[in-house]
Design an enzyme around this catalytic site. Structure first.
Site, mmCIF file in Angstrom:
data_model
loop_
_atom_site.group_PDB
_atom_site.id
_atom_site.type_symbol
_atom_site.label_atom_id
_atom_site.label_comp_id
_atom_site.label_asym_id
_atom_site.label_seq_id
_atom_site.Cartn_x
_atom_site.Cartn_y
_atom_site.Cartn_z
ATOM 1 N N PHE A 150 0.832 -1.199 0.000
ATOM 2 C CA PHE A 150 0.000 0.000 0.000
ATOM 3 C C PHE A 150 0.872 1.256 0.000
ATOM 4 O O PHE A 150 1.779 1.397 0.816
ATOM 5 C CB PHE A 150 -0.924 -0.005 1.223
ATOM 6 C CG PHE A 150 -1.772 1.246 1.311
ATOM 7 C CD1 PHE A 150 -2.686 1.552 0.304
ATOM 8 C CD2 PHE A 150 -1.633 2.117 2.382
ATOM 9 C CE1 PHE A 150 -3.450 2.701 0.370
ATOM 10 C CE2 PHE A 150 -2.393 3.275 2.456
ATOM 11 C CZ PHE A 150 -3.310 3.565 1.450
ATOM 12 N N GLN A 151 0.625 2.138 -0.927
ATOM 13 C CA GLN A 151 1.366 3.395 -1.085
ATOM 14 C C GLN A 151 2.854 3.183 -1.308
ATOM 15 O O GLN A 151 3.672 4.013 -0.932
ATOM 16 C CB GLN A 151 1.114 4.341 0.097
ATOM 17 C CG GLN A 151 -0.323 4.823 0.116
ATOM 18 C CD GLN A 151 -0.573 5.958 1.081
ATOM 19 O OE1 GLN A 151 0.100 6.088 2.097
ATOM 20 N NE2 GLN A 151 -1.549 6.793 0.763
ATOM 21 N N LYS A 200 9.864 2.600 6.690
ATOM 22 C CA LYS A 200 9.178 2.825 7.967
ATOM 23 C C LYS A 200 9.882 2.091 9.106
ATOM 24 O O LYS A 200 10.042 2.635 10.203
ATOM 25 C CB LYS A 200 7.734 2.337 7.853
ATOM 26 C CG LYS A 200 6.932 2.599 9.100
ATOM 27 C CD LYS A 200 5.529 2.058 9.015
ATOM 28 C CE LYS A 200 4.763 2.408 10.289
ATOM 29 N NZ LYS A 200 3.434 1.777 10.314
#
Ligand SMILES: Cc1ncc(C[n+]2csc(CCOP(=O)(O)OP(=O)(O)O)c2C)c(N)n1
Lengths: 611, 215
Positions: A150-151, A200
Site C-alpha cells: 500500500f502506497q 518505515k
C-alpha cells in the site's frame, strides 16, 4: 538450470523462510499502534538530531502512514519548526524558496507513494535551478519493498535523474551518515536537491549510531570533490583576454548568488569597467542602480542587452550555463566574441557553447583571484563603447515602458503594476514570481538592488511555484517583506497554500496579475500560431471572495490610480494579504526572441501596438 | 593541497584539465569576405569510436545510475560491460561509444557528477587489450561439424558444448575478430548468440588510478 516457478507455501512465496516472516512482520507493522512513550532512541530521532546538527530550524511537510513514526517524535524537538502545507508540491517549493532567500539548505518532507510523487515537481524545479535542498520521504517497511505494498512507489527510481544524489535507507544505523552526506552534497559545489527515502521500519528501529564528523563524511564520498579554486594558468589567459578586449560584457548568472559572490563581482566589474548583464536567475547579482549594471538578457531580455552581447568581442560568463533561453540559436550567438566561462560544474563548460577559456571553480574565489591580475580601467578608457551602450539603452527602454499605467482598452498595464510594487517596497522586498508573462514582467520592471530579492523558477518554469516559494522565502527571511507575483493561471495551481499562510502566520503579500488568460500561452498563439487561441482563455474565481473565505484581507485595483492605494493597503495588513490587479487581457511581453531564432531576431512590436 | 582538478583528470586528452588548456576549440572563424561568422555547436565535430573506463563504487543501483544518465543525456553508447575488480568495493565499467572529442568529454564530465563514480579515463589513444567474450550456438550436423570445428580453430575459438545438431563456440577477442568469426559460422546457421561487450586494459605497467574508495 532453468528457473521455474515453484509453489512453496500457501500464502506467501517462500513461506517459513526468514524472508517470509519479515514480510509478515512488516505487514503487521503497517497497522501497528503508536510506539509507547518512555522510549529509546530510534531512527526518527536520528533524523531530527541530524536536521538540528545541520542547522535546520524549519521544514515543510505533510504526514502519512509510513512517515508517522517521525511525526510521532517531532514534539520532542521543539527547536524544529514544522510547517504543515496543503499539498506536498507546496512543501518542496517552500523549501526551495526558503533556500533561495537564505542561502541555506531547504528541507521538505512527505510520505510514501502519492506524498512522494507530489514532491517530484518541486524537486525537479530545485534541480534545474541548482537550489540546495534535502527532500525526505518515508517508504514501506524494507521487507515490503518491491511488493507493491500500500502506497509503495519506487520513488528513488523516480528522483534519480532529477537529484544530485539520492538514498534509500533501510537500516537506522545508516541514517547519521546518509544525512551528513546529503547535506554536504546538497550545499557543496554546484548546489542541488538530494533525496532521502527511509523505510518505515528504519524510522522505528532502535539505534546507537553516532553522527559522523566532517572528515568521515568526506572519506565516505571520495567521488565528490568539487574544484573550488580556478587554475592559475587559466586565470592568466583570461586576464590577458580581458585586458585586450574593447567590447567586453559580463554575463552574470545564478552562480553569483549561489556563491554569494556579489561583492567580488562588483569589485571585478568596477576595476575593469566592464558592463554587467544578467540572466533571469542572475537578477540581483548586481544592484540595478549601479552605473555598470546593464540589464537582463535573453528571450525576453532588453534589446540593448542582447545587442551588446551580439556585438561583443569578449563575453565573461560567470556562473551561468548558456541556456537556450539565453543564447537563442547558438550558431548566430555573439559570433565575434571570445568566451571566458567560469563555472563550478565542469560539465557546464563547453556543454551548450564552445568556449575559449574554461575556468572551473567557485565564482567568488575565481573572481577574487582574477581581479588582482587584470588591468585597472577608467570609464574614460571606454568612452566610445559606453556612449554607444548608453544610446542603445535609452532607445530600448523608451520603447518598453508604460508610464501612464494604462494599456489599450484602459485596463492596467502589467509593467506599471510591477514597477509600483518595486517602488512601494523600496526595492528591498523579496519578490517571488510564478511562471509566464508575470515572471518576465517581474524580472524586467521591479528594479532590484539586493541579492536574493528576486526569486523565480527559471530552468523548469514551474507554474504554481510563486505562492509556496514565497511562503518559504518569508519564513526564511522574516525581516524582509515578501511578495508572490502570480498570474491568474499559476495562482490557481497552488492556491491551497493560502490556508498555510493563515494557520502558520506567514505574512506573504500576493499580487494576482489577472488577465483572464494563460497570458504567455495566448502571446505565443498570437505571435506564432496565427491567433489560434485554443485553451488559453481562463475563467477564475472572484479572487476577493476567495481570499475572504480563507480569512485573508484582499484588495482590488482596476485603474492606474487604484494601484498605489491597493499596494499600500496590502502592506498595512499585519499578515498575509492579496491584491487582485485586473490587468489588460492581451498585453504582450516585448521584446521577445521567438524560439529557434537568434538574439538579433527580437520581435519588438506586433500589429502596430508597441508594448 | 593538491589541485582537485588534477586528481581526476580526464586523460589522456586532459581536455577538461585547466592545467593544460585545451587548444581553443571552435573559436568563431574569422568571417570570410561577405560571409557571417558562425559559432560552432559543441559535439558537432567528426565522430569516432572511443573507449572509456569508469571506476565506480560497487553498490546497489550504481549501474542503474550510469545507464540512466546515458539515456537521459541522450548519449549513444555502443557497449557497456561491468564487473568486479581487484577490490571488492569497486566495480569497473568499459564503455564504448561514438562521438567527437568534445561530446565524449561531456560524457565523462557528466559521469563524474555521479557521486559513485570515482574515475573516468578515455583510453582511446592508449595501447590496450580490448576483448570481449562471445558464446555462439552454431547449427552443426554430422556432415558440417568438422567444417565448423576447423573454422573455430582457425579463429582461436573453443567448442565448449556438443549436441546432436549444434555446438557452442566460445570466443574471446576484439569486436572485429568476433564479428569475423560470427560472419564465417553464420553460414551454418546461428541458433543463439550472446556477447559480453568489450572490456579493456591498458598495456604495460600503466593502470587506471583512482583515489580513495567509499567505506
Ligand atoms: C506546470 C506548468 N504547466 C504548464 C506550463 C506552460 N505555461 C507556461 S506560461 C503559461 C501560462 C501562464 O498563465 P498565467 O499563470 O495566467 O500567467 P500569465 O502568463 O498570464 O502572466 C503556461 C500554461 C508551465 N510553465 N508549467
Amino acid at each position: 538450470m532453468t528457473m521455474t516457478r515453484r509453489a512453496t507455501g500457501r500464502h506467501l512465496p517462500g513461506a517459513g523462510t526468514p524472508e517470509a516472516s519479515a514480510v509478515e512482520h512488516a505487514r503487521a507493522g503497517m497497522l501497528q499502534e503508536a510506539r509507547p512513550r518512555g522510549r529509546t532512541r530510534i531512527g526518527a530521532d536520528v533524523v531530527c538530531e541530524a536536521l538540528l546538527r545541520q542547522g535546520v530550524d524549519v521544514f515543510f511537510g505533510y504526514p502519512g502512514g509510513v512517515i508517522l513514526p517521525l511525526y510521532d517524535v517531532l514534539g520532542d524537538y521543539p527547536e524544529l519548526r514544522h510547517v504543515l502545507v496543503r499539498h506536498e508540491q507546496g512543501a518542496a517549493h517552500a523549501a526551495d524558496g526558503y533556500a533561495r532567500a537564505t542561502g541555506k539548505v531547504g528541507v521538505c518532507l512527505g510520505t510514501s507513494g502519492p506524498g512522494a510523487t507530489n514532491l517530484v515537481t518541486g524537486i525537479g524545479t530545485a534541480m534545474l535551478d541548482s537550489v540546495p535542498m534535502v527532500a525526505i520521504t518515508g517508504n514501506v517497511a524494507a521487507a515490503l519493498l518491491g511488493k507493491d505494498a500500500f502506497q509503495e512507489i519506487d520513488i528513488t527510481g523516480i528522483t534519480l535523474p532529477m537529484t544530485k544524489h539520492n538514498y534509500l535507507v533501510r537500516d537506522a544505523n545508516d541514517l547519521p551518515h546518509v544525512f551528513a552526506e546529503a547535506f554536504h552534497i546538497a550545499r557543496t559545489g554546484r548546489p542541488g536537491p538530494v533525496h532521502i527515502d527511509i523505510t518505515k521500519d528504519a524510522l522505528q528501529q532502535e539505534t546507537q549510531a553516532r553522527h559522523p564528523d566532517e572528515e568521515a563524511v568526506l572519506a565516505a564520498i571520495p567521488g565528490f570533490r568539487p574544484t573550488i579554486e580556478g587554475h592559475p594558468r587559466q586565470l592568466r589567459v583570461a586576464a590577458k583576454l580581458i585586458d585586450e578586449a574593447s567590447r567586453p560584457v559580463i554575463l552574470a548568472g545564478h552562480g553569483i548568488l549561489l556563491a554569494q559572490a556579489w561583492d567580488q563581482l562588483r569589485e571585478f566589474a568596477e576595476k575593469t569597467q566592464i558592463p554587467v548583464t544578467h540572466t533571469l536567475l542572475g537578477v540581483g547579482a548586481i544592484d540595478e542602480t549601479h552605473p555598470l549594471s546593464y540589464g537582463y538578457m535573453g528571450m525576453h531580455g532588453w534589446k540593448h542587452v542582447n545587442r551588446a552581447i551580439q556585438s561583443s568581442d569578449l563575453l565573461i560568463a560567470l556562473g551561468m550555463r548558456f541556456d537556450d533561453r539565453v543564447t537563442g540559436k547558438v550558431s548566430t550567438y555573439a559570433t565575434g566574441a571570445k568566451i571566458v566561462h567560469v563555472d563550478i560544474d565542469p560539465a557546464e563548460v563547453g556543454k551548450n557553447v564552445s568556449v575559449d577559456v574554461p575556468i572551473v571553480g567557485d565564482v567568488g574565489r575565481v573572481l577574487a583571484a582574477l581581479t588582482p591580475r587584470v588591468a585597472e580601467k577608467r570609464p574614460e578608457d571606454r568612452a566610445t563603447y559606453f556612449a554607444e551602450l548608453a544610446e542603445w539603452r535609452r532607445e530600448s527602454e523608451s520603447r518598453s515602458w508604460h508610464g501612464s499605467g494604462a494599456w489599450r482598452g484602459g485596463l492596467l498595464s502589467a509593467d506599471y503594476v510591477i514597477e509600483q510594487i518595486g517602488a512601494a517596497t523600496d526595492h528591498d522586498a523579496t519578490l517571488v514570481a510564478d511562471v509566464g508573462q508575470n515572471q518576465m514582467w517581474m524580472a524586467r520592471y521591479a528594479g532590484y538592488r539586493r541579492p536574493n530579492s528576486h526569486i523565480s523558477s527559471g530552468g523548469l518554469g514551474t507554474m504554481g511555484f510563486g505562492l509556496p516559494a514565497a511562503m518559504g522565502a518569508a519564513v526564511g527571511r522574516p525581516d524582509k517583506e515578501t511578495w508572490a507575483i502570480c498570474g491568474d493561471g499559476g495562482f490557481q495551481m497552488t492556491l491551497q497554500e493560502l490556508a498555510t499562510l493563515v494557520q502558520d502566520h506567514i505574512p506573504v503579500k500576493i499580487a494576482v496579475l489577472d488577465n483572464n488568460k494563460l497570458g504567455m500561452i495566448r502571446q505565443w498563439q498570437e505571435l506564432i500560431y496565427a491567433g489560434n487561441y485554443h485553451s488559453s482563455h481562463l475563467l477564475g474565481p472572484d479572487f476577493l471572495k476567495l481570499a475572504d473565505a480563507y480569512g485573508i484581507p484582499a484588495f482590488r485595483a482596476t485603474t492606474p490610480d487604484d494601484v498605489p492605494q491597493a499596494i499600500a493597503a496590502a502592506r498595512a495588513v499585519d499578515g498575509p494579504a492579496l491584491v487582485h490587479f485586473r490587468i489588460a487581457d492581451e498585453q504582450n511581453v516585448f521584446p521577445m526572441m521567438p524560439a529557434g531564432k537568434g538574439l538579433s531576431d527580437l520581435i519588438e512590436e506586433w500589429g502596430g501596438a508597441d508594448e | 593541497m593538491t589541485d582537485p582538478m588534477t586528481r581526476r583528470p580526464f586523460s589522456p586528452a586532459r581536455a577538461a584539465d585547466p592545467a593544460s588548456p585545451a587548444p581553443p576549440r571552435a573559436v568563431p572563424a574569422p568571417a570570410a569576405e561577405g560571409q557571417p561568422a558562425v559559432r560552432s555547436i559543441p559535439g558537432s565535430g567528426t565522430a569516432r569510436r572511443h573507449v572509456l573506463v569508469a571506476v565506480v563504487n560497487n553498490r546497489p543501483g550504481v549501474l542503474n545510475r550510469v545507464a540512466n544518465l546515458f539515456r537521459a543525456r541522450n548519449f549513444n553508447i555502443e557497449s557497456l560491460a561491468v564487473g568486479h575488480t581487484e577490490r571488492p568495493d569497486v566495480s569497473r565499467m568499459t564503455i564504448t561509444l561514438r562521438g567527437d572529442d568534445v561530446a565524449v568529454e561531456q560524457v565523462a564530465k557528466q559521469l563524474y557528477k555521479l557521486i559513485d563514480v570515482l574515475k573516468v579515463q578515455d583510453v582511446t589513444a592508449e595501447p590496450r587489450i580490448e576483448h570481449e567474450l562471445a558464446l555462439i550456438k552454431v547449427r552443426a550436423t554430422n556432415s558440417t561439424r568438422s567444417e565448423v570445428l576447423k573454422i573455430v580453430e582457425l579463429y582461436k575459438g573453443r567448442v565448449v558444448d556438443v549436441a546432436a545438431d549444434s555446438v557452442i563456440v566460445e570466443a574471446t577477442g576484439t569486436e572485429d575478430e568476433i564479428d569475423a568469426l560470427v560472419a564465417l559460422v553464420g553460414g551454418f546457421g546461428i541458433r543463439e548468440m550472446v556477447r559480453t561487450g568489450t572490456t579493456v586494459m591498458v598495456r604495460g605497467p600503466q593502470v587506471v588510478e583512482y583515489e580513495g574508495v567509499a567505506k
